[in-house]
Design an enzyme around this catalytic site. Structure first.
Site, PDB file in Angstrom:
ATOM      1  N   ASN A  58      -0.792   0.633   6.109  1.00 30.72           N
ATOM      2  CA  ASN A  58       0.030  -0.260   5.285  1.00 30.72           C
ATOM      3  C   ASN A  58       0.568  -1.308   6.244  1.00 30.72           C
ATOM      4  OD1 ASN A  58       1.636  -1.439   3.431  1.00 30.72           O
ATOM      5  ND2 ASN A  58       3.033   0.277   3.148  1.00 30.72           N
ATOM      6  N   GLY A  59       0.343  -2.590   5.957  1.00 28.11           N
ATOM      7  CA  GLY A  59       0.825  -3.645   6.860  1.00 28.11           C
ATOM      8  C   GLY A  59      -0.271  -4.674   7.100  1.00 28.11           C
ATOM      9  N   GLU A  65      16.221 -14.664 -19.388  1.00 28.80           N
ATOM     10  CA  GLU A  65      15.167 -13.682 -19.682  1.00 28.80           C
ATOM     11  C   GLU A  65      15.625 -12.244 -19.487  1.00 28.80           C
ATOM     12  OE1 GLU A  65      11.633 -13.798 -17.241  1.00 28.80           O
ATOM     13  OE2 GLU A  65      12.706 -14.620 -15.560  1.00 28.80           O
ATOM     14  N   CYS A 108       0.842  -1.205   0.000  1.00 31.30           N
ATOM     15  CA  CYS A 108       0.000   0.000   0.000  1.00 31.30           C
ATOM     16  C   CYS A 108       0.873   1.249   0.000  1.00 31.30           C
ATOM     17  CB  CYS A 108      -0.877   0.000   1.242  1.00 31.30           C
ATOM     18  SG  CYS A 108      -1.841  -1.498   1.410  1.00 31.30           S
ATOM     19  N   GLU A 152      15.558 -22.561 -12.642  1.00 29.36           N
ATOM     20  CA  GLU A 152      15.178 -21.180 -12.330  1.00 29.36           C
ATOM     21  C   GLU A 152      16.348 -20.238 -12.562  1.00 29.36           C
ATOM     22  OE1 GLU A 152      12.622 -19.613 -12.083  1.00 29.36           O
ATOM     23  OE2 GLU A 152      13.212 -17.733 -11.133  1.00 29.36           O
ATOM     24  N   LYS A 185      16.302 -17.072 -15.172  1.00 33.63           N
ATOM     25  CA  LYS A 185      16.636 -15.689 -14.786  1.00 33.63           C
ATOM     26  C   LYS A 185      17.673 -15.118 -15.734  1.00 33.63           C
ATOM     27  CE  LYS A 185      13.887 -14.625 -12.687  1.00 33.63           C
ATOM     28  NZ  LYS A 185      12.989 -15.697 -12.722  1.00 33.63           N
ATOM     29  N   TRP A 238      -3.002  -2.273  -1.763  1.00 36.00           N
ATOM     30  CA  TRP A 238      -2.604  -3.568  -2.340  1.00 36.00           C
ATOM     31  C   TRP A 238      -3.276  -4.600  -1.424  1.00 36.00           C
ATOM     32  CZ3 TRP A 238      -0.131  -6.083  -6.209  1.00 36.00           C
ATOM     33  CH2 TRP A 238       0.344  -7.359  -5.965  1.00 36.00           C
ATOM     34  N   HIS A 240      24.739 -37.680 -20.928  1.00 38.38           N
ATOM     35  CA  HIS A 240      23.800 -38.286 -21.899  1.00 38.38           C
ATOM     36  C   HIS A 240      23.569 -37.378 -23.092  1.00 38.38           C
ATOM     37  CE1 HIS A 240      22.942 -41.596 -19.171  1.00 38.38           C
ATOM     38  NE2 HIS A 240      22.927 -40.695 -18.195  1.00 38.38           N
ATOM     39  N   LYS A 281       4.612  -9.142 -17.824  1.00 36.81           N
ATOM     40  CA  LYS A 281       4.631  -9.541 -16.415  1.00 36.81           C
ATOM     41  C   LYS A 281       3.594 -10.628 -16.156  1.00 36.81           C
ATOM     42  CE  LYS A 281       5.830  -9.723 -12.207  1.00 36.81           C
ATOM     43  NZ  LYS A 281       7.059 -10.506 -11.910  1.00 36.81           N
ATOM     44  N   ARG A 315       4.115   1.024  -7.354  1.00 40.55           N
ATOM     45  CA  ARG A 315       4.153  -0.046  -6.349  1.00 40.55           C
ATOM     46  C   ARG A 315       3.087  -1.109  -6.597  1.00 40.55           C
ATOM     47  NH1 ARG A 315       6.189   2.514  -1.197  1.00 40.55           N
ATOM     48  NH2 ARG A 315       4.774   1.263   0.037  1.00 40.55           N
TER      49      ARG A 315
HETATM   50  C1  AGP Z   1       9.482 -15.483 -14.545  1.00 37.02           C
HETATM   51  O1  AGP Z   1      10.584 -14.631 -14.264  1.00 37.02           O
HETATM   52  C2  AGP Z   1       8.605 -14.954 -15.643  1.00 37.02           C
HETATM   53  N1  AGP Z   1       8.158 -13.640 -15.362  1.00 37.02           N
HETATM   54  C3  AGP Z   1       7.506 -15.946 -16.025  1.00 37.02           C
HETATM   55  O2  AGP Z   1       8.089 -17.214 -16.243  1.00 37.02           O
HETATM   56  C4  AGP Z   1       6.395 -16.136 -14.972  1.00 37.02           C
HETATM   57  O3  AGP Z   1       6.886 -16.821 -13.848  1.00 37.02           O
HETATM   58  C5  AGP Z   1       5.272 -16.978 -15.617  1.00 37.02           C
HETATM   59  O4  AGP Z   1       4.761 -16.258 -16.724  1.00 37.02           O
HETATM   60  C6  AGP Z   1       4.127 -17.292 -14.645  1.00 37.02           C
HETATM   61  O5  AGP Z   1       3.562 -16.084 -14.184  1.00 37.02           O
HETATM   62  P1  AGP Z   1       2.554 -16.180 -12.906  1.00 37.02           P
HETATM   63  O6  AGP Z   1       3.370 -16.649 -11.756  1.00 37.02           O
HETATM   64  O7  AGP Z   1       2.029 -14.787 -12.727  1.00 37.02           O
HETATM   65  O8  AGP Z   1       1.481 -17.164 -13.264  1.00 37.02           O
END
Ligand code: AGP
Length: 613
Positions: free
Chosen positions: A105-106, A493, A2, A486, A490, A79, A509, A608, A27
């Protein structure tokens, strides 16, 4: 998270508040509101959606002359944590017959108990929020001194808060208080401002006081008077804000992603807060709405997710099978939704989604419901579609994640999965003693992450050695294999380096054919079962001249000697190794991308939230 803005002084408050909220929009929020104190009355206007809609609503409902007249007010962007994003749940919340308004906020952990007590005293609630409880609580203690009323109320509160309160009974006053949620006071010329983030007020003053936990302050146009909750005067230094506006929105960090990486200790404290029962050595996850008996009856877990969330789900497999003896199948949500899955009433499907809006994951939820399975959502956005349609689940409470590359959401997801595994395990063969040990380790996760963050400079130096490469391997065994995936995602991407994650044993393999001096290998060598075997794989890599970066447990000289570069992590059990390791890999990817001049917060081609198939 928030956002809070407040103003008291010689100028009209309304525009200052609205523009301050605009500065906090980055935010992430789902609703906004403002309370204006005029000579006669308190005007409160709230609106779901964006600040622009709130401004429109203000213009439609409050005459310009009245808006102009108000020289004091508070405002908020919400939020959602408790209660859906609705107008009724938006802040400010009012009490005392509409004479008092409060923004917060909290998280108030004991709000339910307080609410019951207040209802027996005749308080009528109109929202589902913990914040409204606080507004009524302050009002009940207001016998003529607003500062004292706020202090008395806060002594009864468990949890975290950053609050601002105004009342028609106390013209010219804003009372603010802080515990766990930042608040800053801006010192102006015959005016004083308050905000949850300096970016909201730095356009008006660079002289600020950062309140500390436990501070409560009476704020007037002449400035703040700061006290403890026991009314002992407190002296806080005035600081000068050096940031430019743009940087301030990121809390002084160069990118949102770096801010969110460094937010992880605080974010995970919120994720964990109020969710461990150290007496019964189990987790308190009331959002699952399943009794121990119902949890004990579950025969299998299916986890549906995409991207980083799928990697968290793959870690979950090791947690649930290791701690709760529950067969667990992580599934890529798009594959799941189209494969006519074999699931039924004995299965619990866990949908993991930071945004709660990913189309494939939502479709997998609907397919699971259709086939009669139990469904739970693990989401960060309260009231998101997946959270609502799953009908039960656990919110991450990690705060809004702005950077497209998911960081704190991943570690929060894995931490929630760990707490779920603890809970399911304690409904099965997991002993109270083992559960207690796990509780203590979960509580310690933020501190362990803090130790990794302290390696930031060392990790940046290693990143500089590899920022020029075009390819990279990440290898791990067991619970560290999803972490390797993961780490590769990172790097891929945000730096556009072609990075792949592999089970360490899989190298010989086929992938080993790619190894040469231009293929760095990031090897997850945490001192947990499987390390020795991975060390053997590292030797295979080095025999092909591939440089190896070892992610090792501090003090493990054997592992350090086998690699070219070392990133040291605190010692953990197998269950918390993924969370701690992920933070190191996040920093590595961030610094490589920064050195390559990449657009880190908004990488090319990425969104996102992938709300389309
Ligand atoms: C991860 O860094 C990416 N932004 C992407 O793989 C993301 O995790 C995926 O699109 C799933 O998004 P969500 O967790 O909002 O469902």
């Amino acid at each position: 998270m928030c956002g809070i803005v407040g103003y008291v002084g010689k100028r009209s408050a309304c525009d200052i508040l609205i523009n301050g909220l605009r500065r906090l929009e980055y935010r992430g929020y789902d609703s906004a509101g403002v309370a204006l104190l005029t000579h006669e009355r308190l005007l409160v206007v709230k609106q779901t959606g964006k600040v622009a809609l709130l401004e429109k609503r203000l213009a439609e409902t409050v005459p310009a002359a009245v808006r102009e007249q108000a020289r004091i007010g508070i405002a908020h962007t919400r939020w959602a944590t408790h209660g859906l994003p609705t107008e009724a749940n938006a802040h400010p919340h009012v009490a005392d017959g509409g004479q008092l308004a409060l923004v917060h906020n909290g998280i108030i952990e004991n709000y339910a108990t307080l609410r019951r007590q207040l209802e027996t005293r005749g308080c009528v609630f109109v929202s589902q929020t913990d914040t409204e409880v606080l507004a009524h609580l302050v009002s009940t203690f207001d016998t003529g001194d607003l500062l004292a009323a706020v202090s008395q109320a806060l002594k009864r509160v468990e949890g975290t808060y950053g609050i601002a309160v105004v009342s028609t009974r106390h013209p010219g006053q804003i009372v603010v208080a802080r515990k766990g949620s930042p608040l800053v006071v801006g010192i102006g010329d015959n005016e004083t401002l308050i905000a949850s983030d300096v970016s909201a007020i730095v356009a008006h003053t660079r002289q600020v006081i950062y309140l500390q936990d436990g501070d409560v302050a009476l704020v007037t146009a002449e400035g703040p008077q700061i006290y403890t909750l026991d009314n002992m005067p407190v002296d806080r230094a005035v600081a000068n804000v050096e940031w430019e506006i743009g940087a301030a929105e990121k809390g002084g960090y160069e990118h949102f992603m770096l801010k969110e990486i460094f937010e992880q200790p605080a974010a995970l404290q919120n994720t964990i807060r109020g969710r461990l029962d150290l007496t019964l050595s189990t987790a308190i996850l009331s959002g699952l709405s399943l009794s121990p008996r119902e949890l004990a009856a579950i025969q299998r877990l299916v986890i549906v997710a995409c991207g980083t969330s799928l990697h968290a789900g793959m870690v979950g497999k090791y947690l649930f099978e290791g701690l709760a003896d529950l067969p667990t199948d992580p599934e890529q949500a798009a594959e799941f939704r189209y494969c006519n899955p074999i699931i039924g009433p004995d299965d619990l499907v866990i949908a993991i989604s930071q945004s709660g809006e990913t189309a494939d994951t939502l479709a997998a939820v609907r397919e699971s419901i259709q086939k009669g399975a139990l469904v739970a959502g693990l989401c960060n956005v309260v009231g998101s579609t997946i959270a609502r349609e799953a009908g039960r689940g656990v919110y991450l409470h990690a705060g809004p994640e702005i950077g497209v590359a998911s960081t704190k959401a991943f570690t929060a997801q894995v931490t929630v999965l760990l707490m779920m595994a603890l809970k399911l395990g304690r409904c099965r063969r997991l002993s109270r003693e083992t559960g207690r040990t796990l509780c203590e380790e979960i509580v310690n996760i933020p501190a362990m992450i803090q130790k990794v963050l302290a390696q930031n400079e060392a990790i940046a130096a290693i990143a500089a050695k590899y920022a020029h490469v075009n390819n990279a391997f990440f290898i791990g065994r067991g619970i560290l294999y999803p972490t390797a995936l993961e780490g590769a995602l990172k790097l891929k991407e945000i730096s556009y380096i072609h990075a792949e994650g592999y089970q360490a044993a899989e190298l010989k393999h086929g992938p080993i054919a790619l190894l040469d001096e231009n293929m760095p290998v990031i090897a997850l060598l945490n001192d947990i079962p499987g390390k020795e075997k991975t060390l053997g794989n590292v030797q295979e890599c080095r025999a092909r001249r591939a440089p190896v970066i070892g992610i090792v447990t501090e003090g493990d000289t054997e592992a350090e000697q086998g690699v070219n570069d070392v990133i040291r992590l605190p010692r953990t059990s197998v269950y918390t190794a993924p969370v701690v390791t992920a933070v190191a890999l996040q920093l590595f990817a961030y610094h490589v991308a920064r050195l390559r001049g990449c657009e880190i917060d908004q990488p090319r081609n990425l969104a996102k939230s992938v709300t389309v198939e």
